[in-house]
Design a protein around this motif. Structure first.
Motif, PDB file in Angstrom:
ATOM      1  N   ASP A  69       0.834  -1.190   0.000  1.00 32.01           N
ATOM      2  CA  ASP A  69       0.000   0.000   0.000  1.00 32.01           C
ATOM      3  C   ASP A  69       0.881   1.257   0.000  1.00 32.01           C
ATOM      4  O   ASP A  69       1.888   1.324   0.689  1.00 32.01           O
ATOM      5  N   GLU A  70       0.484   2.272  -0.763  1.00 26.08           N
ATOM      6  CA  GLU A  70       1.299   3.490  -0.882  1.00 26.08           C
ATOM      7  C   GLU A  70       1.465   4.182   0.463  1.00 26.08           C
ATOM      8  O   GLU A  70       2.561   4.650   0.805  1.00 26.08           O
ATOM      9  N   ASP A  71       0.382   4.277   1.241  1.00 22.26           N
ATOM     10  CA  ASP A  71       0.489   4.895   2.563  1.00 22.26           C
ATOM     11  C   ASP A  71       1.365   4.058   3.484  1.00 22.26           C
ATOM     12  O   ASP A  71       2.101   4.596   4.312  1.00 22.26           O
TER      13      ASP A  71
ATOM     14  N   LEU B 127       6.598   4.090   6.600  1.00 22.22           N
ATOM     15  CA  LEU B 127       7.669   3.322   7.240  1.00 22.22           C
ATOM     16  C   LEU B 127       8.891   4.157   7.584  1.00 22.22           C
ATOM     17  O   LEU B 127       9.709   3.746   8.405  1.00 22.22           O
ATOM     18  N   ASP B 128       9.042   5.330   6.970  1.00 25.43           N
ATOM     19  CA  ASP B 128      10.205   6.186   7.219  1.00 25.43           C
ATOM     20  C   ASP B 128       9.840   7.259   8.236  1.00 25.43           C
ATOM     21  O   ASP B 128       9.164   8.239   7.897  1.00 25.43           O
ATOM     22  N   PRO B 129      10.265   7.121   9.504  1.00 22.48           N
ATOM     23  CA  PRO B 129       9.881   8.101  10.522  1.00 22.48           C
ATOM     24  C   PRO B 129      10.471   9.482  10.286  1.00 22.48           C
ATOM     25  O   PRO B 129      10.019  10.458  10.902  1.00 22.48           O
ATOM     26  N   GLN B 130      11.482   9.591   9.414  1.00 25.72           N
ATOM     27  CA  GLN B 130      12.074  10.899   9.119  1.00 25.72           C
ATOM     28  C   GLN B 130      11.230  11.707   8.141  1.00 25.72           C
ATOM     29  O   GLN B 130      11.405  12.911   8.009  1.00 25.72           O
ATOM     30  N   ASP B 131      10.330  11.049   7.445  1.00 23.78           N
ATOM     31  CA  ASP B 131       9.439  11.739   6.517  1.00 23.78           C
ATOM     32  C   ASP B 131       8.396  12.507   7.317  1.00 23.78           C
ATOM     33  O   ASP B 131       7.695  11.922   8.150  1.00 23.78           O
ATOM     34  N   PRO B 132       8.243  13.813   7.104  1.00 24.21           N
ATOM     35  CA  PRO B 132       7.294  14.604   7.910  1.00 24.21           C
ATOM     36  C   PRO B 132       5.854  14.146   7.776  1.00 24.21           C
ATOM     37  O   PRO B 132       5.034  14.416   8.651  1.00 24.21           O
ATOM     38  N   GLY B 133       5.525  13.455   6.701  1.00 19.74           N
ATOM     39  CA  GLY B 133       4.143  12.993   6.527  1.00 19.74           C
ATOM     40  C   GLY B 133       3.953  11.534   6.871  1.00 19.74           C
ATOM     41  O   GLY B 133       2.871  10.976   6.635  1.00 19.74           O
ATOM     42  N   ALA B 134       4.983  10.896   7.461  1.00 14.36           N
ATOM     43  CA  ALA B 134       4.932   9.449   7.688  1.00 14.36           C
ATOM     44  C   ALA B 134       3.846   9.056   8.684  1.00 14.36           C
ATOM     45  O   ALA B 134       3.131   8.069   8.473  1.00 14.36           O
ATOM     46  N   ASP B 135       3.720   9.808   9.784  1.00  8.59           N
ATOM     47  CA  ASP B 135       2.726   9.445  10.792  1.00  8.59           C
ATOM     48  C   ASP B 135       1.317   9.518  10.224  1.00  8.59           C
ATOM     49  O   ASP B 135       0.486   8.631  10.461  1.00  8.59           O
TER      50      ASP B 135
ATOM     51  N   PRO C 244       6.287   3.599  16.729  1.00  9.96           N
ATOM     52  CA  PRO C 244       7.599   2.919  16.673  1.00  9.96           C
ATOM     53  C   PRO C 244       7.468   1.398  16.686  1.00  9.96           C
ATOM     54  O   PRO C 244       8.145   0.702  15.909  1.00  9.96           O
ATOM     55  N   ALA C 245       6.614   0.856  17.562  1.00  9.41           N
ATOM     56  CA  ALA C 245       6.429  -0.601  17.604  1.00  9.41           C
ATOM     57  C   ALA C 245       5.796  -1.102  16.312  1.00  9.41           C
ATOM     58  O   ALA C 245       6.167  -2.157  15.784  1.00  9.41           O
ATOM     59  N   LEU C 246       4.837  -0.337  15.787  1.00  6.69           N
ATOM     60  CA  LEU C 246       4.184  -0.741  14.538  1.00  6.69           C
ATOM     61  C   LEU C 246       5.184  -0.779  13.388  1.00  6.69           C
ATOM     62  O   LEU C 246       5.223  -1.750  12.616  1.00  6.69           O
ATOM     63  N   ARG C 247       6.005   0.249  13.275  1.00  7.07           N
ATOM     64  CA  ARG C 247       6.988   0.278  12.184  1.00  7.07           C
ATOM     65  C   ARG C 247       7.984  -0.875  12.308  1.00  7.07           C
ATOM     66  O   ARG C 247       8.330  -1.516  11.303  1.00  7.07           O
ATOM     67  N   ALA C 248       8.435  -1.144  13.528  1.00  3.17           N
ATOM     68  CA  ALA C 248       9.383  -2.247  13.725  1.00  3.17           C
ATOM     69  C   ALA C 248       8.745  -3.571  13.322  1.00  3.17           C
ATOM     70  O   ALA C 248       9.378  -4.405  12.652  1.00  3.17           O
ATOM     71  N   ASP C 249       7.499  -3.778  13.715  1.00  2.00           N
ATOM     72  CA  ASP C 249       6.801  -5.015  13.363  1.00  2.00           C
ATOM     73  C   ASP C 249       6.614  -5.142  11.855  1.00  2.00           C
ATOM     74  O   ASP C 249       6.788  -6.222  11.268  1.00  2.00           O
ATOM     75  N   LEU C 250       6.229  -4.048  11.222  1.00  2.00           N
ATOM     76  CA  LEU C 250       5.990  -4.089   9.775  1.00  2.00           C
ATOM     77  C   LEU C 250       7.275  -4.408   9.013  1.00  2.00           C
ATOM     78  O   LEU C 250       7.246  -5.156   8.033  1.00  2.00           O
TER      79      LEU C 250
END
Length: 284
Positions: free
Chosen positions: A157-159, A164-172, A201-207
């Protein structure tokens, strides 16, 4: 490199039934069914609280980075999560040959995993049988395309990719949109940036570890139950059927009305299906 996350293995197994008895004051009894539950990406062991019933022992696998393990570093792989959980199960009184009140050998042991948790559950059941000498009565996998199979969506999925990149300002915001479409996350969390930031953070690590997991474990002898929501557009029947090689036993299939998270709405039917497949012919 170690395949096990840092921390005490005992911390990764949460007896949700014992917690419920502590709140209610109900006495412990011999359960009809024991279910080891692996939650989806970003979720904690408490995700499975809906399964708790007086005659069912529900144990949730607690991944690092959430609830009682909030400060622990993320696991490096799905295999690491399964290795830690298998060690905790092997050390549990009901699995170690002792005889507490709930240690009846007649209690079927089910390993159940939903979404990313399906990958953890398959690895866990395999490790229990092949490394710990503990055979489960049923392996139940829900809402996840098998590793190595072609995903029904073709590409992530595009979103999801953007989030997945926490440095991207629109990631959250991207991950919030993805979670909203998936369902299962309270709107109060999705609409609150502070609450969302605690969970991501936990979600991104799991994904990340889920998307990097491409190999099926050694097959188990237990029957296999494949579960899917009728309106779940993240996985199709072929993606579920691709789990077939993880078991040398019979394969059962069930579909429940709903999307990606249909299990809680059909708790009683789910428990009936688990027991029917784990202990066929036993009166219920």
């Amino acid at each position: 490199m170690s395949t096990r996350p840092t921390g005490s293995p005992a911390r990764c197994l949460v007896d949700l039934s014992a917690q419920d008895r502590l709140r209610s004051g109900a006495p412990a009894g011999t359960p009809r069914l024991r279910v080891l539950c692996c939650p989806p990406a970003g979720a904690a062991a408490g995700y499975w609280r809906f399964l708790v019933r007086e005659d069912v022992q529900v144990l949730g696998v607690q991944y690092p980075g959430r609830e009682s393990r909030f400060g622990e570093p993320a696991a490096p792989s799905v295999a690491a999560l399964a290795a830690e959980a298998a060690e905790a199960v092997a050390g549990a009184p009901w699995a170690s040959g002792s005889t507490p009140p709930d240690a009846s050998p007649d209690v079927p042991h089910v390993v159940l995993g939903h979404s990313m948790g399906a990958s953890v559950a398959a690895e866990l059941a395999s490790r229990l049988e092949h490394r710990e000498g503990i055979r489960v009565s049923l392996l139940a996998l829900s809402a996840k395309t098998a590793p190595g199979a072609v995903d029904v969506r073709g590409v992530p999925d595009e979103d999801l990719r953007a989030g997945l990149d926490p440095q991207d300002p629109g990631a959250d915001q991207a991950l919030a949109r993805w979670l909203r479409r998936l369902g299962g996350t309270p709107e109060a969390v999705l609409a609150n940036p502070e609450l969302l930031a605690l969970q991501l953070p936990a979600l991104r690590a799991d994904l990340r570890i889920s998307m990097a997991h491409h190999q099926l474990p050694a097959p188990v002898g237990a029957p296999l139950l494949l579960l899917r929501g009728t309106e779940d557009d993240t996985v199709d029947a072929a993606g579920m059927d691709a789990w077939g090689p993880v078991s040398t036993g019979p394969v059962h299939r069930r579909e429940y009305p709903g999307g990606h998270h249909p299990l809680a709405a059909h708790r009683d039917r789910l428990l009936e299906d688990l027991e029917a497949c784990a202990a066929p012919g036993r009166p219920r």
